[in-house]
Structure formats: C-alpha cells, structure tokens
Scaffold this motif. Structure first.
Motif, mmCIF file in Angstrom:
data_model
loop_
_atom_site.group_PDB
_atom_site.id
_atom_site.type_symbol
_atom_site.label_atom_id
_atom_site.label_comp_id
_atom_site.label_asym_id
_atom_site.label_seq_id
_atom_site.Cartn_x
_atom_site.Cartn_y
_atom_site.Cartn_z
ATOM 1 N N PHE A 20 0.847 -1.186 0.000
ATOM 2 C CA PHE A 20 0.000 0.000 0.000
ATOM 3 C C PHE A 20 0.890 1.246 0.000
ATOM 4 C CE2 PHE A 20 -2.413 -3.439 1.751
ATOM 5 C CZ PHE A 20 -3.744 -3.196 1.445
ATOM 6 N N ILE A 21 0.390 2.341 -0.483
ATOM 7 C CA ILE A 21 0.995 3.671 -0.382
ATOM 8 C C ILE A 21 2.215 3.889 -1.283
ATOM 9 C CG2 ILE A 21 1.913 5.431 1.202
ATOM 10 C CD1 ILE A 21 -1.024 4.656 1.724
ATOM 11 N N LYS A 22 3.206 2.991 -1.264
ATOM 12 C CA LYS A 22 4.471 3.238 -1.961
ATOM 13 C C LYS A 22 4.411 2.938 -3.457
ATOM 14 C CE LYS A 22 7.253 1.781 2.034
ATOM 15 N NZ LYS A 22 8.147 0.727 2.547
ATOM 16 N N GLY A 23 3.282 3.203 -4.089
ATOM 17 C CA GLY A 23 3.053 2.723 -5.440
ATOM 18 C C GLY A 23 4.062 3.096 -6.490
ATOM 19 N N ASN A 24 4.533 4.351 -6.489
ATOM 20 C CA ASN A 24 5.392 4.775 -7.584
ATOM 21 C C ASN A 24 6.878 4.681 -7.274
ATOM 22 O OD1 ASN A 24 5.486 6.829 -5.757
ATOM 23 N ND2 ASN A 24 4.939 8.474 -7.171
ATOM 24 N N TRP A 25 7.220 4.105 -6.148
ATOM 25 C CA TRP A 25 8.632 3.922 -5.806
ATOM 26 C C TRP A 25 9.169 2.665 -6.476
ATOM 27 C CZ3 TRP A 25 11.137 5.091 -0.517
ATOM 28 C CH2 TRP A 25 10.889 6.426 -0.154
ATOM 29 N N ILE A 26 10.392 2.749 -6.975
ATOM 30 C CA ILE A 26 11.088 1.542 -7.435
ATOM 31 C C ILE A 26 11.931 1.063 -6.263
ATOM 32 C CG2 ILE A 26 12.729 0.601 -9.095
ATOM 33 C CD1 ILE A 26 11.910 2.849 -11.008
ATOM 34 N N THR A 27 11.405 0.083 -5.537
ATOM 35 C CA THR A 27 12.073 -0.379 -4.317
ATOM 36 C C THR A 27 12.915 -1.619 -4.594
ATOM 37 O OG1 THR A 27 10.199 -1.785 -3.677
ATOM 38 C CG2 THR A 27 10.180 0.501 -2.898
ATOM 39 N N GLY A 28 13.950 -1.788 -3.792
ATOM 40 C CA GLY A 28 14.817 -2.953 -3.933
ATOM 41 C C GLY A 28 14.068 -4.250 -3.723
ATOM 42 N N GLU A 29 13.133 -4.262 -2.761
ATOM 43 C CA GLU A 29 12.405 -5.493 -2.485
ATOM 44 C C GLU A 29 11.520 -5.895 -3.664
ATOM 45 O OE1 GLU A 29 10.399 -2.146 0.028
ATOM 46 O OE2 GLU A 29 12.441 -2.808 -0.411
ATOM 47 N N ALA A 30 10.888 -4.906 -4.297
ATOM 48 C CA ALA A 30 10.049 -5.216 -5.458
ATOM 49 C C ALA A 30 10.893 -5.727 -6.616
ATOM 50 C CB ALA A 30 9.264 -3.975 -5.886
ATOM 51 N N GLU A 31 12.032 -5.088 -6.838
ATOM 52 C CA GLU A 31 12.923 -5.512 -7.920
ATOM 53 C C GLU A 31 13.415 -6.939 -7.700
ATOM 54 O OE1 GLU A 31 14.257 -3.177 -10.751
ATOM 55 O OE2 GLU A 31 12.171 -2.874 -10.173
ATOM 56 N N LEU A 32 13.802 -7.247 -6.465
ATOM 57 C CA LEU A 32 14.337 -8.575 -6.150
ATOM 58 C C LEU A 32 13.270 -9.650 -6.295
ATOM 59 C CD1 LEU A 32 16.665 -10.347 -4.990
ATOM 60 C CD2 LEU A 32 15.655 -9.940 -2.734
ATOM 61 N N ILE A 33 12.125 -9.434 -5.666
ATOM 62 C CA ILE A 33 11.085 -10.467 -5.655
ATOM 63 C C ILE A 33 10.509 -10.676 -7.051
ATOM 64 C CG2 ILE A 33 8.795 -11.055 -4.779
ATOM 65 C CD1 ILE A 33 9.669 -9.666 -2.130
ATOM 66 N N ARG A 34 10.214 -9.577 -7.743
ATOM 67 C CA ARG A 34 9.652 -9.712 -9.092
ATOM 68 C C ARG A 34 10.674 -10.264 -10.078
ATOM 69 N NH1 ARG A 34 6.163 -4.088 -9.429
ATOM 70 N NH2 ARG A 34 4.157 -5.007 -8.851
ATOM 71 N N GLY A 35 11.939 -9.952 -9.851
ATOM 72 C CA GLY A 35 12.966 -10.390 -10.785
ATOM 73 C C GLY A 35 13.456 -11.811 -10.574
ATOM 74 N N ARG A 36 13.463 -12.268 -9.315
ATOM 75 C CA ARG A 36 14.091 -13.563 -9.026
ATOM 76 C C ARG A 36 13.209 -14.566 -8.306
ATOM 77 N NH1 ARG A 36 20.188 -11.744 -7.085
ATOM 78 N NH2 ARG A 36 20.477 -10.108 -8.642
ATOM 79 N N PHE A 37 12.126 -14.088 -7.697
ATOM 80 C CA PHE A 37 11.322 -15.007 -6.883
ATOM 81 C C PHE A 37 9.840 -14.937 -7.221
ATOM 82 C CE2 PHE A 37 15.053 -13.959 -4.201
ATOM 83 C CZ PHE A 37 15.593 -15.223 -4.097
ATOM 84 N N GLN A 38 9.522 -14.770 -8.489
ATOM 85 C CA GLN A 38 8.123 -14.666 -8.907
ATOM 86 C C GLN A 38 7.325 -15.919 -8.578
ATOM 87 O OE1 GLN A 38 7.916 -13.688 -13.052
ATOM 88 N NE2 GLN A 38 8.125 -11.497 -12.689
ATOM 89 N N GLN A 39 7.942 -17.065 -8.673
ATOM 90 C CA GLN A 39 7.235 -18.319 -8.409
ATOM 91 C C GLN A 39 6.982 -18.518 -6.924
ATOM 92 O OE1 GLN A 39 6.073 -20.033 -11.036
ATOM 93 N NE2 GLN A 39 7.028 -18.391 -12.222
ATOM 94 N N GLU A 40 7.886 -18.009 -6.105
ATOM 95 C CA GLU A 40 7.791 -18.220 -4.660
ATOM 96 C C GLU A 40 6.927 -17.174 -3.954
ATOM 97 O OE1 GLU A 40 10.548 -17.934 -6.398
ATOM 98 O OE2 GLU A 40 11.739 -19.771 -6.156
ATOM 99 N N CYS A 41 6.884 -15.969 -4.517
ATOM 100 C CA CYS A 41 6.190 -14.870 -3.832
ATOM 101 C C CYS A 41 5.444 -13.996 -4.837
ATOM 102 C CB CYS A 41 7.202 -14.019 -3.050
ATOM 103 S SG CYS A 41 6.442 -12.669 -2.116
ATOM 104 N N ARG A 42 4.175 -13.832 -4.618
ATOM 105 C CA ARG A 42 3.367 -12.919 -5.449
ATOM 106 C C ARG A 42 3.544 -11.498 -4.915
ATOM 107 N NH1 ARG A 42 -2.113 -16.538 -4.754
ATOM 108 N NH2 ARG A 42 -1.293 -18.496 -5.627
ATOM 109 N N PHE A 43 3.630 -10.534 -5.818
ATOM 110 C CA PHE A 43 3.884 -9.152 -5.404
ATOM 111 C C PHE A 43 2.873 -8.232 -6.071
ATOM 112 C CE2 PHE A 43 5.832 -5.179 -4.575
ATOM 113 C CZ PHE A 43 6.807 -5.354 -3.604
ATOM 114 N N PHE A 44 2.107 -7.505 -5.256
ATOM 115 C CA PHE A 44 1.074 -6.598 -5.757
ATOM 116 C C PHE A 44 1.313 -5.193 -5.208
ATOM 117 C CE2 PHE A 44 -0.674 -10.846 -5.215
ATOM 118 C CZ PHE A 44 -1.291 -11.093 -6.428
#
Length: 203
Positions: free
Chosen positions: A67-91
């Motif tokens: 929630f809230i941090k929508g337009n930030w490019i965060t390290g956690e989003a980059e990592l999870i979406r880039g390397r752990f898409q199967q293990e963790c869903r990110f919205f």
C-alpha cells in the motif's frame, strides 16, 4: 582465575538452559499469527520483507500487497519480481505517498483495491504468509475500515496463515487483535541532518 570464571559461567548457563527447557515444554501449539510492525522508527517494512525472505528460503508460498508506496522503485520489489516470482506474489495498490497524490478519493480507491487483493491472497489455501506493507497508513487515514480489517483477520483468516501488517500509527483495535506487535522506536535519523533516503537503506 579464568578456570573459576568458566566454571561459574557453565553453571549459570546450565540453570538458564534448564529453565528454558521447562518453559519450552509448555509451548506446543502452532497458529497463523497476526503480526504488527509499527512505531516512528525505521525497520518496519524491512523486517516484514526479512520474513518474506525466510518464507522463500523455507519453501513457504507467500505474497506481498504494498500500500501507499506505489510509484517507488524499491529494492524489495525488484528482487522479488525479478528472481522469486514463483515463490512470492507481489502486488502494488498505492499510487504514492498521500502528500504526492493529493487526491483522497483516488487514495481510498487504491486502498480498497489493495484490500480486496489482500483478502484473496490471505484466503488462498496455497499461501502461507501475507505481508501487507504500509497498510497501517491506509488505516490511519481511514481509507479502510479498521473494524472490517480486524473482523476479517480474526474470523476469516485461515488458522495457519500468517499476516504481517506494517506502518506507523497502528490503530489500537489492530494492536489488540494481533498476536505479535513490535514498535520501532526512533532514536536518531540522518534525515534530520539533511541526508535524503538512500538506495539499500530506505528503499
């Protein structure tokens, strides 16, 4: 002298271990926890994402609703979406901090959308852990109904699903409902000395 210190230390540790073993013998239950990370200090989201990485390491399917941090490019989003898409869903449901959007109706709509996604993830039998990052901010500004959120967590959340809710100013109703609450205390922050948010530390 050193031998005496070692002997005293050994005896002290034996007593501590015995007390600890007695305490642990009374703890046998498992349950899905409601976890709250709040307070003015740093580390609330960081701790939540640390738990997400633990889940990934243990092979526990998990999800993040941010929630809230929508337009930030965060390290956690980059990592999870880039390397752990199967293990963790990110919205991502927010469009940015409230002072950036300056549109209450849009903020409410984004929060409601995020909450609907959150409920779907929490109810999904495949998911074991859900991080609701910065949801406390949405609750603080009454973008979401605190009674609705608490009622869902207490009565509809599956028994073995963990849910972690982060953000400062957690409402008393949520703190009362939670199993585990940690308050991060601000002691010192570089922002006060003119240092801006930096990669790897804040995002």
């Amino acid at each position: 002298m050193r031998e005496d210190q070692n002997a005293r230390h050994t005896e002290k540790m034996k007593k501590i271990k015995a007390a600890r073993d007695r305490m642990m013998a009374t703890k046998s239950g498992d349950k899905g926890l409601i976890i709250v990370h709040t307070g003015p200090g740093k580390g609330k989201s960081s701790s939540g994402f640390g738990m997400i990485l633990r889940c990934i390491a243990h092979g526990m399917p998990c999800a993040v609703v941010q929630f809230i941090k929508g337009n930030w490019i965060t390290g956690e989003a980059e990592l999870i979406r880039g390397r752990f898409q199967q293990e963790c869903r990110f919205f991502v449901s927010g469009e940015g901090f409230t002072w950036e959007t300056q549109d209450r109706e849009r903020d409410i709509a984004a929060a409601r959308k995020g909450w609907e996604i959150a409920k779907e993830q929490i109810l999904d039998p495949e998911i074991r852990f859900v991080l609701l990052d910065e949801i406390n901010i949405a609750l603080r500004y009454d973008y979401l109904d605190i009674d609705e959120v608490v009622e869902f967590l207490l009565n509809e959340k599956p028994d073995m699903t963990h849910v972690c809710l982060t953000g400062r100013n957690a409402k008393p109703e949520l703190i009362e409902a939670a199993d585990l609450v940690t308050e991060m205390t601000l002691v010192k922050h570089p922002f006060r000395d003119g240092v801006k948010a930096q990669k790897g530390v804040e995002f």
